[in-house]
Design a protein around this motif. Sequence first.
Motif, PDB file in Angstrom:
ATOM      1  N   SER A   1       0.863  -1.181   0.000  1.00  0.00           N
ATOM      2  CA  SER A   1       0.000   0.000   0.000  1.00  0.00           C
ATOM      3  C   SER A   1       0.899   1.231   0.000  1.00  0.00           C
ATOM      4  O   SER A   1       1.972   1.236   0.603  1.00  0.00           O
ATOM      5  CB  SER A   1      -0.916   0.001   1.220  1.00  0.00           C
ATOM      6  N   VAL A   2       0.461   2.264  -0.689  1.00  0.00           N
ATOM      7  CA  VAL A   2       1.221   3.508  -0.778  1.00  0.00           C
ATOM      8  C   VAL A   2       0.727   4.446   0.304  1.00  0.00           C
ATOM      9  O   VAL A   2      -0.477   4.695   0.423  1.00  0.00           O
ATOM     10  CB  VAL A   2       1.045   4.155  -2.167  1.00  0.00           C
ATOM     11  N   ASN A   3       1.656   4.940   1.106  1.00  0.00           N
ATOM     12  CA  ASN A   3       1.295   5.898   2.152  1.00  0.00           C
ATOM     13  C   ASN A   3       1.130   7.271   1.507  1.00  0.00           C
ATOM     14  O   ASN A   3       2.105   7.955   1.221  1.00  0.00           O
ATOM     15  CB  ASN A   3       2.376   5.932   3.235  1.00  0.00           C
ATOM     16  N   GLU A   4      -0.119   7.659   1.274  1.00  0.00           N
ATOM     17  CA  GLU A   4      -0.389   8.919   0.584  1.00  0.00           C
ATOM     18  C   GLU A   4      -0.029  10.133   1.432  1.00  0.00           C
ATOM     19  O   GLU A   4       0.086  11.242   0.915  1.00  0.00           O
ATOM     20  CB  GLU A   4      -1.858   8.966   0.155  1.00  0.00           C
ATOM     21  N   ASP A   5       0.146   9.941   2.751  1.00  0.00           N
ATOM     22  CA  ASP A   5       0.521  11.057   3.624  1.00  0.00           C
ATOM     23  C   ASP A   5       2.009  11.386   3.533  1.00  0.00           C
ATOM     24  O   ASP A   5       2.443  12.436   3.979  1.00  0.00           O
ATOM     25  CB  ASP A   5       0.165  10.732   5.085  1.00  0.00           C
ATOM     26  N   SER A   6       2.793  10.465   2.993  1.00  0.00           N
ATOM     27  CA  SER A   6       4.239  10.705   2.892  1.00  0.00           C
ATOM     28  C   SER A   6       4.684  10.728   1.432  1.00  0.00           C
ATOM     29  O   SER A   6       5.737  10.211   1.085  1.00  0.00           O
ATOM     30  CB  SER A   6       5.006   9.631   3.660  1.00  0.00           C
ATOM     31  N   MET A   7       3.864  11.323   0.590  1.00  0.00           N
ATOM     32  CA  MET A   7       4.197  11.412  -0.831  1.00  0.00           C
ATOM     33  C   MET A   7       5.380  12.356  -1.036  1.00  0.00           C
ATOM     34  O   MET A   7       5.605  13.268  -0.240  1.00  0.00           O
ATOM     35  CB  MET A   7       2.983  11.926  -1.630  1.00  0.00           C
ATOM     36  N   ILE A   8       6.105  12.120  -2.108  1.00  0.00           N
ATOM     37  CA  ILE A   8       7.233  12.984  -2.451  1.00  0.00           C
ATOM     38  C   ILE A   8       6.685  14.346  -2.882  1.00  0.00           C
ATOM     39  O   ILE A   8       5.729  14.428  -3.656  1.00  0.00           O
ATOM     40  CB  ILE A   8       8.061  12.357  -3.587  1.00  0.00           C
ATOM     41  N   GLU A   9       7.277  15.407  -2.370  1.00  0.00           N
ATOM     42  CA  GLU A   9       6.849  16.768  -2.724  1.00  0.00           C
ATOM     43  C   GLU A   9       6.992  16.992  -4.224  1.00  0.00           C
ATOM     44  O   GLU A   9       7.932  16.480  -4.847  1.00  0.00           O
ATOM     45  CB  GLU A   9       7.694  17.797  -1.973  1.00  0.00           C
ATOM     46  N   PRO A  10       6.060  17.757  -4.834  1.00  0.00           N
ATOM     47  CA  PRO A  10       6.061  17.935  -6.294  1.00  0.00           C
ATOM     48  C   PRO A  10       7.395  18.384  -6.891  1.00  0.00           C
ATOM     49  O   PRO A  10       7.852  17.813  -7.882  1.00  0.00           O
ATOM     50  CB  PRO A  10       4.971  18.996  -6.520  1.00  0.00           C
ATOM     51  N   GLN A  11       8.050  19.369  -6.283  1.00  0.00           N
ATOM     52  CA  GLN A  11       9.313  19.859  -6.840  1.00  0.00           C
ATOM     53  C   GLN A  11      10.413  18.809  -6.733  1.00  0.00           C
ATOM     54  O   GLN A  11      11.249  18.662  -7.627  1.00  0.00           O
ATOM     55  CB  GLN A  11       9.750  21.159  -6.138  1.00  0.00           C
ATOM     56  N   GLN A  12      10.405  18.084  -5.638  1.00  0.00           N
ATOM     57  CA  GLN A  12      11.391  17.019  -5.454  1.00  0.00           C
ATOM     58  C   GLN A  12      11.135  15.882  -6.440  1.00  0.00           C
ATOM     59  O   GLN A  12      12.064  15.342  -7.050  1.00  0.00           O
ATOM     60  CB  GLN A  12      11.325  16.515  -4.013  1.00  0.00           C
ATOM     61  N   LEU A  13       9.857  15.523  -6.601  1.00  0.00           N
ATOM     62  CA  LEU A  13       9.484  14.480  -7.563  1.00  0.00           C
ATOM     63  C   LEU A  13       9.892  14.894  -8.968  1.00  0.00           C
ATOM     64  O   LEU A  13      10.412  14.080  -9.739  1.00  0.00           O
ATOM     65  CB  LEU A  13       7.978  14.230  -7.497  1.00  0.00           C
ATOM     66  N   LEU A  14       9.677  16.164  -9.292  1.00  0.00           N
ATOM     67  CA  LEU A  14      10.075  16.682 -10.600  1.00  0.00           C
ATOM     68  C   LEU A  14      11.571  16.473 -10.836  1.00  0.00           C
ATOM     69  O   LEU A  14      11.988  16.009 -11.903  1.00  0.00           O
ATOM     70  CB  LEU A  14       9.731  18.167 -10.711  1.00  0.00           C
ATOM     71  N   GLY A  15      12.387  16.801  -9.838  1.00  0.00           N
ATOM     72  CA  GLY A  15      13.833  16.629  -9.974  1.00  0.00           C
ATOM     73  C   GLY A  15      14.227  15.180 -10.203  1.00  0.00           C
ATOM     74  O   GLY A  15      15.090  14.887 -11.037  1.00  0.00           O
TER      75      GLY A  15
END
Length: 201
Positions: A63-77
């Motif tokens: 299961s994916v912990n949606e509360d600890s998702m990678i921040e958008p800018q970090q994910l972009l990098g």
Amino acid sequence: MIKSFLLSIFSLLVILCSCNSDPTPQPQAPIPVLPESPPITTEIPKTSGSMTNQAMEDIIIPSVNEDSMIEPQQLLGYVQGAIIPIYKDWVLFENGTYIIFDNIDTIPDIQKAAFQYLEAYKPKTAAETNWDFTISDLQQIEGWSVYGNGYGIYTFVHSTELSMGASPQQVGAYAKAKRALDEKNPKILFISSKNGLLEVR
């Protein structure tokens, strides 16, 4: 007599060898009504690591912990580091799924096209086992780029999202769980083209 016997043995060996050869995989063609995506290359450039082809089997679906998702800018990098630089045209979704397109500037509504493309390869729930995937181990960043079920569609998985020593099957299963979230509630974060990067709000 001996000559014909030896000829028969030779023929039998040829038949057995040809039966044991692996079938040649057929490339998955893009859906005709949607924009074409670049072909998946089997030649890995020096900026990325090795690829592992795996088939989904009976494994525990994470299961994916949606509360600890990678921040958008970090994910972009991370995703920028995962994509081969010659591919400028792509769309990044909230949970790490990204789609690479050809000639994004010729598509009137790229968001609509991306949603259609993701929808076209459903249903792809996290629990479904019929899902072949390819994992690219990335050298420039920590994590994996997972290709599966959809021409030009990938999902990024960071190494911190899994425990140490995760198997390729676990990486693939986690990528599939993230992909299922993007299919269930698709939200585009960024659109990249030859003209630059657009943040979608």
